[in-house]
Design an enzyme around this catalytic site. Structure first.
Site, mmCIF file in Angstrom:
data_model
loop_
_atom_site.group_PDB
_atom_site.id
_atom_site.type_symbol
_atom_site.label_atom_id
_atom_site.label_comp_id
_atom_site.label_asym_id
_atom_site.label_seq_id
_atom_site.Cartn_x
_atom_site.Cartn_y
_atom_site.Cartn_z
ATOM 1 N N GLN A 195 -5.128 2.205 15.076
ATOM 2 C CA GLN A 195 -4.056 2.509 14.139
ATOM 3 C C GLN A 195 -2.753 3.089 14.269
ATOM 4 O O GLN A 195 -1.819 3.788 15.450
ATOM 5 C CB GLN A 195 -3.596 2.596 12.335
ATOM 6 C CG GLN A 195 -3.231 3.412 11.810
ATOM 7 C CD GLN A 195 -3.902 4.079 10.087
ATOM 8 O OE1 GLN A 195 -5.322 4.321 10.402
ATOM 9 N NE2 GLN A 195 -3.135 4.676 9.970
ATOM 10 N N ASP A 200 -9.338 0.183 1.194
ATOM 11 C CA ASP A 200 -8.219 -0.114 2.778
ATOM 12 C C ASP A 200 -8.531 0.151 3.872
ATOM 13 O O ASP A 200 -8.509 1.367 4.649
ATOM 14 C CB ASP A 200 -7.377 0.492 2.264
ATOM 15 C CG ASP A 200 -6.177 -0.249 2.719
ATOM 16 O OD1 ASP A 200 -5.977 -1.646 3.152
ATOM 17 O OD2 ASP A 200 -4.658 0.605 3.186
ATOM 18 N N GLU A 202 -11.277 3.430 2.974
ATOM 19 C CA GLU A 202 -9.862 4.228 2.193
ATOM 20 C C GLU A 202 -10.095 4.152 1.209
ATOM 21 O O GLU A 202 -10.159 2.524 0.865
ATOM 22 C CB GLU A 202 -8.231 3.788 2.739
ATOM 23 C CG GLU A 202 -7.936 4.854 4.420
ATOM 24 C CD GLU A 202 -6.681 4.278 4.626
ATOM 25 O OE1 GLU A 202 -5.801 2.986 3.774
ATOM 26 O OE2 GLU A 202 -6.268 4.978 5.498
ATOM 27 N N ASP A 207 1.338 -1.244 -0.105
ATOM 28 C CA ASP A 207 0.008 0.193 -0.369
ATOM 29 C C ASP A 207 0.876 1.643 -0.024
ATOM 30 O O ASP A 207 1.746 1.254 0.926
ATOM 31 C CB ASP A 207 -1.486 -0.392 1.151
ATOM 32 C CG ASP A 207 -1.908 0.753 1.589
ATOM 33 O OD1 ASP A 207 -2.612 1.178 -0.014
ATOM 34 O OD2 ASP A 207 -2.347 1.668 1.908
ATOM 35 N N GLU A 233 -9.135 4.289 -2.700
ATOM 36 C CA GLU A 233 -7.928 4.070 -3.218
ATOM 37 C C GLU A 233 -8.331 2.389 -4.517
ATOM 38 O O GLU A 233 -8.804 2.421 -4.689
ATOM 39 C CB GLU A 233 -7.488 3.003 -2.133
ATOM 40 C CG GLU A 233 -7.038 3.312 -0.905
ATOM 41 C CD GLU A 233 -6.023 2.535 -0.286
ATOM 42 O OE1 GLU A 233 -4.947 2.517 -0.694
ATOM 43 O OE2 GLU A 233 -5.670 3.118 0.844
ATOM 44 N N LYS A 260 -5.192 -2.329 10.050
ATOM 45 C CA LYS A 260 -4.979 -2.205 8.636
ATOM 46 C C LYS A 260 -5.307 -4.032 8.110
ATOM 47 O O LYS A 260 -6.623 -3.793 7.002
ATOM 48 C CB LYS A 260 -4.284 -1.748 7.777
ATOM 49 C CG LYS A 260 -3.617 -0.432 8.377
ATOM 50 C CD LYS A 260 -4.398 0.366 7.124
ATOM 51 C CE LYS A 260 -4.042 1.989 7.598
ATOM 52 N NZ LYS A 260 -4.723 3.265 6.728
ATOM 53 N N ARG A 290 0.479 15.969 13.127
ATOM 54 C CA ARG A 290 1.697 16.338 13.916
ATOM 55 C C ARG A 290 1.224 17.959 13.287
ATOM 56 O O ARG A 290 1.001 18.916 13.856
ATOM 57 C CB ARG A 290 2.910 16.038 12.323
ATOM 58 C CG ARG A 290 2.385 14.590 12.499
ATOM 59 C CD ARG A 290 3.818 13.525 11.867
ATOM 60 N NE ARG A 290 3.843 13.877 10.610
ATOM 61 C CZ ARG A 290 3.154 12.922 9.194
ATOM 62 N NH1 ARG A 290 2.668 11.438 10.313
ATOM 63 N NH2 ARG A 290 2.426 13.019 8.367
ATOM 64 N N HIS A 325 -4.393 13.448 0.513
ATOM 65 C CA HIS A 325 -4.376 13.161 2.030
ATOM 66 C C HIS A 325 -2.959 13.418 2.694
ATOM 67 O O HIS A 325 -3.162 13.467 3.878
ATOM 68 C CB HIS A 325 -4.412 10.928 1.282
ATOM 69 C CG HIS A 325 -4.365 10.767 2.244
ATOM 70 N ND1 HIS A 325 -5.576 10.594 3.334
ATOM 71 C CD2 HIS A 325 -3.835 9.724 2.911
ATOM 72 C CE1 HIS A 325 -5.426 9.374 4.286
ATOM 73 N NE2 HIS A 325 -4.088 8.863 3.629
HETATM 74 MN MN MN Z 1 -4.535 2.571 2.451
#
Ligand code: MN
Length: 412
Positions: free
Chosen positions: A245, A238, A204, A131, A206, A258, A147, A138
């Site tokens: 996480q 995903d 997610e 991945d 994707e 995940k 952060r 994103h």
């Molecule tokens: Mn992902």
């Protein structure tokens, strides 16, 4: 999305996801047929083994074993020239001016299966799953949330397509329910961790590409060669447990948050079918290292949407409209980076893009971003609201040419 020069003697309505210009590969079965490779055209599936048995696939190096295998891996091991020639042959057989099947009711009956009578299966046995994290919007959104808003991208991000090795065994087909995972979380930073069902279950948005066999271990694949090793793409959800996480990911990255499940759409759309959707990527600044430079249009204009349908509801809410073109790193760069150290590939490996978010609110590819970490709930048509995904919700991702990947969440 359709190429008007490619018209079939099968009636395919305008705007259908599977016109003759597409012809994706999948694994289907019927009450009379064991799971086997097929190609989708409009509302029929082409039984490739039946075509072979009637002599329509002569000269392609195919055999009964490959075309009755329960996954596409044996076909993919024959390599790109074979799958390209097979798709072109079927395209020719199904085109309006070709009488071979068109004027032969027996052959039509034997080779064409109504979609309504089919069951779809996992198209490939996924050997390894990687991945990436290749959408700048994103990565910025996540960086801002967790952060430093002023330094949202980590220092390496614009120098390499960051990725991690995921879990292949839990990649499942559209329609397979996903059970809310249990795990260890720390909801209160002043308290010890707790064990229980994830409370922050997320999708997610994707896309993933499936590879052919690569080069021997120790050799690299360049950006110029990369497309020779890509079979096609699927929609990829995903699934992510944000609370698991968040607590587990330092210092080695994603793990149990995940690996409990990812969902894919059933039809693998070939790179050749997407050729007319190529667009230029973003200017990459700072300039990337030599092995990541590429030439030509290597991004794809594929509109994507995500809908959440609450338990028992007749209609849902579209919570995201994004586009595959919103990628900073393209698939050629991802593959070149993946193999630059000599890592080898095998037919059936799956490489996902990372969450595909666009620049605008409304184009974010996860609930984490859509609800901005749970601070901005989304209203549902039934009056409820969502910060993350609830038990009983069905999450549907759609794209033209791809159909959909639809998954219901069941309780822990
Ligand atoms: Mn992902």
């Amino acid at each position: 999305m359709t190429d008007a020069s490619l018209t079939s003697w099968i009636d395919v309505p305008a705007g259908h996801d599977f016109p003759l210009a597409n012809l994706p590969f999948g694994i289907f079965s019927t009450p009379q047929r064991t799971p086997r490779p097929g190609m989708r055209l409009g509302e029929v599936v082409v039984d490739l083994d039946a075509l072979l048995g009637r002599g329509h696939l002569e000269g392609l190096g195919l055999n009964h074993e490959v075309l009755t295998a329960t996954v596409l891996n044996p076909l993919m091991r024959l390599g790109k020239p074979t799958t390209v020639a097979l798709r072109e042959r079927v395209q020719s057989l199904m085109s309006a001016d070709n009488p071979a099947l068109r004027d032969n009711p027996d052959a039509r009956e034997a080779c064409l299966v109504p979609v309504a009578t089919t069951t779809m299966h996992m198209p490939v046995e996924v050997g390894d799953y990687t991945d990436f994290y290749s959408s700048e919007d994103h990565a910025r959104n996540v960086g801002k949330m967790f952060r430093d808003p002023d330094n949202a991208l980590l220092p390496n991000w614009k120098h390499m397509p960051v990725g991690y090795h995921g879990r292949a065994s839990s990649i499942v087909l559209s329609g397979t329910p996903i059970r809310r995972p249990h795990g260890q979380t720390r909801p209160n930073e002043d308290q010890p961790p707790v064990f229980g069902p994830s409370r922050l279950l997320d999708f997610e948005l994707e896309m993933a590409f499936v590879t052919f066999d690569g080069k021997p271990l120790g050799e690299r694949i360049s950006t110029a060669e990369a497309e020779d090793y890509m079979f096609g793409l699927v929609l990829f959800n995903d699934w992510s447990a944000r609370d698991i996480q968040k607590w587990e990911y330092v210092p080695l990255g994603p793990f149990l948050g995940k690996n409990f499940g990812s969902s894919i759409s059933p039809w693998i759309v070939t790179l050749e079918a997407l050729d007319h959707l190529r667009v230029a990527g973003p200017t990459q600044d700072p300039a990337v290292l030599d092995y990541l430079q590429y030439h030509g249009d290597s991004h794809y204009d594929v509109p994507l949407e995500v809908e959440i349908i609450p338990d028992g509801a007749s209609s849902g809410q579209v919570v995201c409209r994004s586009n595959f073109r919103h990628m900073y790193w393209n698939m050629r760069q991802q593959l070149a980076h993946h193999t630059v150290n000599g890592c080898n590939l095998r037919a059936g490996d799956m490489m996902a893009s990372g969450t595909i978010s666009g620049p605008e609110p409304g184009s974010f590819g996860s609930m984490l971003e859509i609800s901005w970490r749970g601070t901005q709930p989304v209203a549902m048509p039934d009056g409820s609201e969502r910060k993350f995904i609830l038990d009983g919700d069905t999450v549907v991702m759609r794209a033209p040419y791809f159909g959909s990947v639809s998954t219901r969440v069941i309780p822990a």
